[in-house]
Design a protein around this motif. Sequence first.
Motif, PDB file in Angstrom:
ATOM      1  N   SER A 173       0.816  -1.213   0.000  1.00  6.34           N
ATOM      2  CA  SER A 173       0.000   0.000   0.000  1.00  6.34           C
ATOM      3  C   SER A 173       0.851   1.264   0.000  1.00  6.34           C
ATOM      4  N   GLY A 174       0.540   2.143  -0.926  1.00  7.62           N
ATOM      5  CA  GLY A 174       1.296   3.390  -1.055  1.00  7.62           C
ATOM      6  C   GLY A 174       2.443   3.282  -2.030  1.00  7.62           C
ATOM      7  N   PRO A 184       0.563   5.494   3.919  1.00  2.00           N
ATOM      8  CA  PRO A 184      -0.461   4.577   3.392  1.00  2.00           C
ATOM      9  C   PRO A 184      -1.613   4.353   4.370  1.00  2.00           C
ATOM     10  N   ARG A 202      -6.899   0.714   2.895  1.00  2.00           N
ATOM     11  CA  ARG A 202      -7.001   1.233   1.535  1.00  2.00           C
ATOM     12  C   ARG A 202      -7.835   0.348   0.611  1.00  2.00           C
ATOM     13  N   ASP A 248       1.076   6.406  -7.215  1.00  2.00           N
ATOM     14  CA  ASP A 248       0.796   6.765  -5.819  1.00  2.00           C
ATOM     15  C   ASP A 248       1.769   7.828  -5.340  1.00  2.00           C
ATOM     16  N   GLU A 305      -7.970   4.716  -1.873  1.00  2.45           N
ATOM     17  CA  GLU A 305      -6.982   5.795  -1.921  1.00  2.45           C
ATOM     18  C   GLU A 305      -7.159   6.650  -3.164  1.00  2.45           C
TER      19      GLU A 305
END
Length: 136
Positions: free
Chosen positions: A17-18, A29, A33, A23, A50
């Motif tokens: 994530s992130g 993050p 998400r 991104d 997100e």
Amino acid sequence: MGDPLADRAMELLHRESGHYPGDDADKIPDPDRFLVYRVSESEHVIMDREERRDPEITILTSSLLNPRFCLEGWYAQRVGRLRGYLPREIRRMRTRSQGPVMGVPLGQRVTELLQENGPYEKDLVQYSHPERFECL
């Protein structure tokens, strides 16, 4: 039993994530998400909270059932293409090597349930091996 495929998919997606193409690398993050859920017998949907400009992404359930399927890499390629990146740009953006594969989440969940709910009728009293069950 829930949906072990969706649970495992969310676990794998949150690992990165992130760090998907497009991104903001400086943004912290969101641990919640992704949402993955079944929409039919043959499809699941990945919702990315997100980046709400991206459409929800449909994935075949058969892909999630493949123990060797690398969801992170697949998702990075899909979201990268949706955001207009070329394949070579997407590969360059990946900050980590390919992550873990799907494995066998259905078998793992059945094993957990069997181990949590014993002892069973006609079990031998002295039999209490902690890893008694294995489902593949």
